[in-house]
Design a protein around this motif. Structure first.
Motif, PDB file in Angstrom:
ATOM      1  N   LEU A  73      -1.565  -4.736   7.804  1.00 17.14           N
ATOM      2  CA  LEU A  73      -1.486  -5.045   6.381  1.00 17.14           C
ATOM      3  C   LEU A  73      -0.055  -4.770   5.932  1.00 17.14           C
ATOM      4  O   LEU A  73       0.484  -3.694   6.210  1.00 17.14           O
ATOM      5  CB  LEU A  73      -2.465  -4.157   5.592  1.00 17.14           C
ATOM      6  N   ARG A  74       0.555  -5.733   5.267  1.00 15.17           N
ATOM      7  CA  ARG A  74       1.914  -5.558   4.752  1.00 15.17           C
ATOM      8  C   ARG A  74       1.867  -5.540   3.230  1.00 15.17           C
ATOM      9  O   ARG A  74       1.268  -6.428   2.621  1.00 15.17           O
ATOM     10  CB  ARG A  74       2.846  -6.664   5.230  1.00 15.17           C
ATOM     11  N   ILE A  75       2.510  -4.548   2.653  1.00 16.99           N
ATOM     12  CA  ILE A  75       2.524  -4.400   1.192  1.00 16.99           C
ATOM     13  C   ILE A  75       3.974  -4.492   0.717  1.00 16.99           C
ATOM     14  O   ILE A  75       4.811  -3.668   1.101  1.00 16.99           O
ATOM     15  CB  ILE A  75       1.934  -3.045   0.764  1.00 16.99           C
ATOM     16  N   ARG A  76       4.255  -5.488  -0.093  1.00 15.06           N
ATOM     17  CA  ARG A  76       5.593  -5.618  -0.683  1.00 15.06           C
ATOM     18  C   ARG A  76       5.498  -5.218  -2.145  1.00 15.06           C
ATOM     19  O   ARG A  76       5.086  -5.993  -2.993  1.00 15.06           O
ATOM     20  CB  ARG A  76       6.127  -7.050  -0.532  1.00 15.06           C
ATOM     21  N   ASN A  77       5.847  -3.977  -2.420  1.00 16.58           N
ATOM     22  CA  ASN A  77       5.830  -3.428  -3.769  1.00 16.58           C
ATOM     23  C   ASN A  77       7.219  -3.565  -4.393  1.00 16.58           C
ATOM     24  O   ASN A  77       8.161  -4.000  -3.724  1.00 16.58           O
ATOM     25  CB  ASN A  77       5.372  -1.967  -3.728  1.00 16.58           C
ATOM     26  N   PRO A  78       7.392  -3.208  -5.669  1.00 16.98           N
ATOM     27  CA  PRO A  78       8.684  -3.413  -6.324  1.00 16.98           C
ATOM     28  C   PRO A  78       9.885  -2.875  -5.550  1.00 16.98           C
ATOM     29  O   PRO A  78      10.907  -3.556  -5.470  1.00 16.98           O
ATOM     30  CB  PRO A  78       8.506  -2.688  -7.661  1.00 16.98           C
ATOM     31  N   PHE A  79       9.786  -1.677  -4.978  1.00 22.89           N
ATOM     32  CA  PHE A  79      10.952  -1.081  -4.339  1.00 22.89           C
ATOM     33  C   PHE A  79      10.763  -0.743  -2.867  1.00 22.89           C
ATOM     34  O   PHE A  79      11.675  -0.192  -2.248  1.00 22.89           O
ATOM     35  CB  PHE A  79      11.368   0.187  -5.100  1.00 22.89           C
ATOM     36  N   ARG A  80       9.591  -1.057  -2.310  1.00 21.87           N
ATOM     37  CA  ARG A  80       9.354  -0.722  -0.908  1.00 21.87           C
ATOM     38  C   ARG A  80       8.568  -1.823  -0.198  1.00 21.87           C
ATOM     39  O   ARG A  80       7.780  -2.527  -0.816  1.00 21.87           O
ATOM     40  CB  ARG A  80       8.596   0.608  -0.779  1.00 21.87           C
ATOM     41  N   LEU A  81       8.790  -1.922   1.103  1.00 27.46           N
ATOM     42  CA  LEU A  81       7.998  -2.792   1.964  1.00 27.46           C
ATOM     43  C   LEU A  81       7.303  -1.899   2.984  1.00 27.46           C
ATOM     44  O   LEU A  81       7.957  -1.182   3.748  1.00 27.46           O
ATOM     45  CB  LEU A  81       8.897  -3.805   2.681  1.00 27.46           C
ATOM     46  N   VAL A  82       5.977  -1.919   2.982  1.00 26.97           N
ATOM     47  CA  VAL A  82       5.181  -1.031   3.827  1.00 26.97           C
ATOM     48  C   VAL A  82       4.356  -1.871   4.796  1.00 26.97           C
ATOM     49  O   VAL A  82       3.676  -2.812   4.381  1.00 26.97           O
ATOM     50  CB  VAL A  82       4.231  -0.152   2.982  1.00 26.97           C
ATOM     51  N   ALA A  83       4.444  -1.540   6.081  1.00 26.68           N
ATOM     52  CA  ALA A  83       3.631  -2.206   7.109  1.00 26.68           C
ATOM     53  C   ALA A  83       2.671  -1.181   7.690  1.00 26.68           C
ATOM     54  O   ALA A  83       3.095  -0.140   8.211  1.00 26.68           O
ATOM     55  CB  ALA A  83       4.523  -2.788   8.192  1.00 26.68           C
ATOM     56  N   LEU A  84       1.369  -1.471   7.593  1.00 24.16           N
ATOM     57  CA  LEU A  84       0.342  -0.530   8.039  1.00 24.16           C
ATOM     58  C   LEU A  84      -0.566  -1.193   9.063  1.00 24.16           C
ATOM     59  O   LEU A  84      -1.328  -2.105   8.717  1.00 24.16           O
ATOM     60  CB  LEU A  84      -0.510  -0.051   6.858  1.00 24.16           C
ATOM     61  N   PRO A  85      -0.519  -0.765  10.327  1.00 23.58           N
ATOM     62  CA  PRO A  85      -1.515  -1.243  11.293  1.00 23.58           C
ATOM     63  C   PRO A  85      -2.912  -0.852  10.816  1.00 23.58           C
ATOM     64  O   PRO A  85      -3.106   0.217  10.218  1.00 23.58           O
ATOM     65  CB  PRO A  85      -1.128  -0.505  12.582  1.00 23.58           C
ATOM     66  N   TRP A  86      -3.888  -1.697  11.068  1.00 20.33           N
ATOM     67  CA  TRP A  86      -5.242  -1.410  10.604  1.00 20.33           C
ATOM     68  C   TRP A  86      -5.758  -0.075  11.148  1.00 20.33           C
ATOM     69  O   TRP A  86      -6.524   0.620  10.485  1.00 20.33           O
ATOM     70  CB  TRP A  86      -6.190  -2.538  11.019  1.00 20.33           C
ATOM     71  N   GLY A  87      -5.315   0.291  12.332  1.00 21.32           N
ATOM     72  CA  GLY A  87      -5.775   1.536  12.922  1.00 21.32           C
ATOM     73  C   GLY A  87      -5.299   2.775  12.196  1.00 21.32           C
ATOM     74  O   GLY A  87      -5.837   3.873  12.416  1.00 21.32           O
ATOM     75  N   GLY A  95     -10.084   1.333  -8.238  1.00 24.33           N
ATOM     76  CA  GLY A  95     -10.434   2.070  -9.447  1.00 24.33           C
ATOM     77  C   GLY A  95      -9.722   1.404 -10.605  1.00 24.33           C
ATOM     78  O   GLY A  95      -9.935   0.228 -10.882  1.00 24.33           O
ATOM     79  N   TYR A  96      -8.860   2.149 -11.272  1.00 23.81           N
ATOM     80  CA  TYR A  96      -8.008   1.542 -12.282  1.00 23.81           C
ATOM     81  C   TYR A  96      -6.834   0.821 -11.630  1.00 23.81           C
ATOM     82  O   TYR A  96      -6.165   0.010 -12.258  1.00 23.81           O
ATOM     83  CB  TYR A  96      -7.503   2.597 -13.266  1.00 23.81           C
ATOM     84  N   THR A  97      -6.568   1.139 -10.357  1.00 28.38           N
ATOM     85  CA  THR A  97      -5.605   0.412  -9.540  1.00 28.38           C
ATOM     86  C   THR A  97      -6.224   0.200  -8.164  1.00 28.38           C
ATOM     87  O   THR A  97      -7.174   0.889  -7.788  1.00 28.38           O
ATOM     88  CB  THR A  97      -4.276   1.189  -9.373  1.00 28.38           C
ATOM     89  N   ASN A  98      -5.688  -0.748  -7.426  1.00 32.85           N
ATOM     90  CA  ASN A  98      -6.091  -0.944  -6.039  1.00 32.85           C
ATOM     91  C   ASN A  98      -5.063  -0.264  -5.143  1.00 32.85           C
ATOM     92  O   ASN A  98      -3.859  -0.413  -5.349  1.00 32.85           O
ATOM     93  CB  ASN A  98      -6.169  -2.437  -5.709  1.00 32.85           C
ATOM     94  N   GLU A  99      -5.528   0.469  -4.154  1.00 28.17           N
ATOM     95  CA  GLU A  99      -4.618   1.207  -3.304  1.00 28.17           C
ATOM     96  C   GLU A  99      -5.178   1.330  -1.894  1.00 28.17           C
ATOM     97  O   GLU A  99      -6.383   1.204  -1.669  1.00 28.17           O
ATOM     98  CB  GLU A  99      -4.333   2.594  -3.867  1.00 28.17           C
ATOM     99  N   VAL A 100      -4.263   1.560  -0.943  1.00 28.72           N
ATOM    100  CA  VAL A 100      -4.637   1.795   0.441  1.00 28.72           C
ATOM    101  C   VAL A 100      -4.299   3.235   0.777  1.00 28.72           C
ATOM    102  O   VAL A 100      -3.273   3.759   0.345  1.00 28.72           O
ATOM    103  CB  VAL A 100      -3.910   0.811   1.396  1.00 28.72           C
ATOM    104  N   VAL A 101      -5.183   3.883   1.521  1.00 32.20           N
ATOM    105  CA  VAL A 101      -4.999   5.287   1.912  1.00 32.20           C
ATOM    106  C   VAL A 101      -4.906   5.348   3.430  1.00 32.20           C
ATOM    107  O   VAL A 101      -5.783   4.836   4.135  1.00 32.20           O
ATOM    108  CB  VAL A 101      -6.161   6.167   1.416  1.00 32.20           C
ATOM    109  N   THR A 102      -3.844   5.959   3.930  1.00 35.59           N
ATOM    110  CA  THR A 102      -3.681   6.078   5.372  1.00 35.59           C
ATOM    111  C   THR A 102      -4.453   7.287   5.891  1.00 35.59           C
ATOM    112  O   THR A 102      -4.909   8.136   5.127  1.00 35.59           O
ATOM    113  CB  THR A 102      -2.200   6.226   5.747  1.00 35.59           C
ATOM    114  N   LYS A 103      -4.575   7.385   7.203  1.00 33.51           N
ATOM    115  CA  LYS A 103      -5.288   8.501   7.804  1.00 33.51           C
ATOM    116  C   LYS A 103      -4.553   9.823   7.609  1.00 33.51           C
ATOM    117  O   LYS A 103      -5.156  10.893   7.717  1.00 33.51           O
ATOM    118  CB  LYS A 103      -5.517   8.221   9.291  1.00 33.51           C
ATOM    119  N   SER A 104      -3.255   9.752   7.308  1.00 36.48           N
ATOM    120  CA  SER A 104      -2.502  10.974   7.019  1.00 36.48           C
ATOM    121  C   SER A 104      -2.637  11.401   5.564  1.00 36.48           C
ATOM    122  O   SER A 104      -2.133  12.453   5.170  1.00 36.48           O
ATOM    123  CB  SER A 104      -1.020  10.762   7.350  1.00 36.48           C
ATOM    124  N   GLY A 105      -3.323  10.578   4.740  1.00 34.22           N
ATOM    125  CA  GLY A 105      -3.537  10.908   3.338  1.00 34.22           C
ATOM    126  C   GLY A 105      -2.557  10.281   2.377  1.00 34.22           C
ATOM    127  O   GLY A 105      -2.678  10.454   1.157  1.00 34.22           O
TER     128      GLY A 105
END
Length: 215
Positions: A73-87, A95-105
């Motif tokens: 999953l790749r997330i291109r936010n205003p100031f960052r580009l985040v690449a997260l393997p599904w694993g 909730g009031y926003t949509n967010e992804v949580v990694t296994k590290s928290g």
């Protein structure tokens, strides 16, 4: 044995893009007019303002995007580009926003998939009307007052009526569930700052501060 890379699903906010185009057009019109017709320090102030405003407007409206394939999953936010393997993803929360949580928290907000409470309420009303209808009346009809009733809209899909952002999150959760243990979907989370946005915005802010400080 050769493998083919899966095609990305790309999600963006049409409302954000439309608003960004309008704001950039307005900024360009006012800024260029001040640069061409202004006198004294006005053209420099207008230039510095454009240098600050254009990257920020772009960052919060045109830039955000979420793309997903079978590996990550790749997330291109205003100031960052985040690449997260599904694993590496623990959950996808709404909730009031949509967010992804990694296994590290660590949490990353999905700017490109904004939550609309109004859309949720509208979907809930449509679902209530749908549930109240006799099952035989649901085929061949549109989604009710909020959609294209009749006129070839087709049958109402099975399952509960959901807001568009919630439907997208459901799709991402299904992809996470299907791919989180796949070998190709393992790896490290990577984060890159969007220096192409940050650098001109900082330069514009510094120049504007200097010009205003000089009086």
């Amino acid at each position: 044995m050769t493998t083919t890379e899966s095609k990305d699903r790309i999600y963006r906010s049409p409302a954000g893009i439309a608003g960004g185009v309008l704001l950039l057009g307005l900024a360009a019109w006012l800024g260029i007019d001040a640069i061409v017709a202004g006198d004294g320090r006005t053209p420099w102030v207008a230039l510095a303002t454009l240098l600050l405003v254009v990257p920020l407007v772009t960052a919060f409206t045109l830039r955000p995007a979420v793309s997903a394939n079978d590996d990550r999953l790749r997330i291109r936010n205003p100031f960052r580009l985040v690449a997260l393997p599904w694993g590496e993803i623990a959950s996808l929360r709404s909730g009031y926003t949509n967010e992804v949580v990694t296994k590290s928290g660590t949490k990353y907000q999905l700017w490109a998939i904004p939550v609309s409470l109004r859309a949720r309420k509208k979907a809930a009303r449509r679902e209530s009307r749908r549930a109240a209808e006799p099952s035989g009346d649901r085929s061949g009809r549109g989604p009710g007052l909020g959609g294209l009733a009749g006129f070839g809209a087709g049958p109402v899909p099975e399952g509960p009526v959901r807001a568009q952002a919630d439907q997208i999150m459901d799709e991402l959760r299904e992809l996470l569930e299907a791919r989180e243990t796949a070998e190709a979907a393992q790896g490290q989370v990577t984060v890159r700052w969007a220096y192409e946005i940050v650098a001109p915005a900082v330069a514009g802010a510094v120049l504007l501060g200097v010009l205003l400080g000089l009086g």
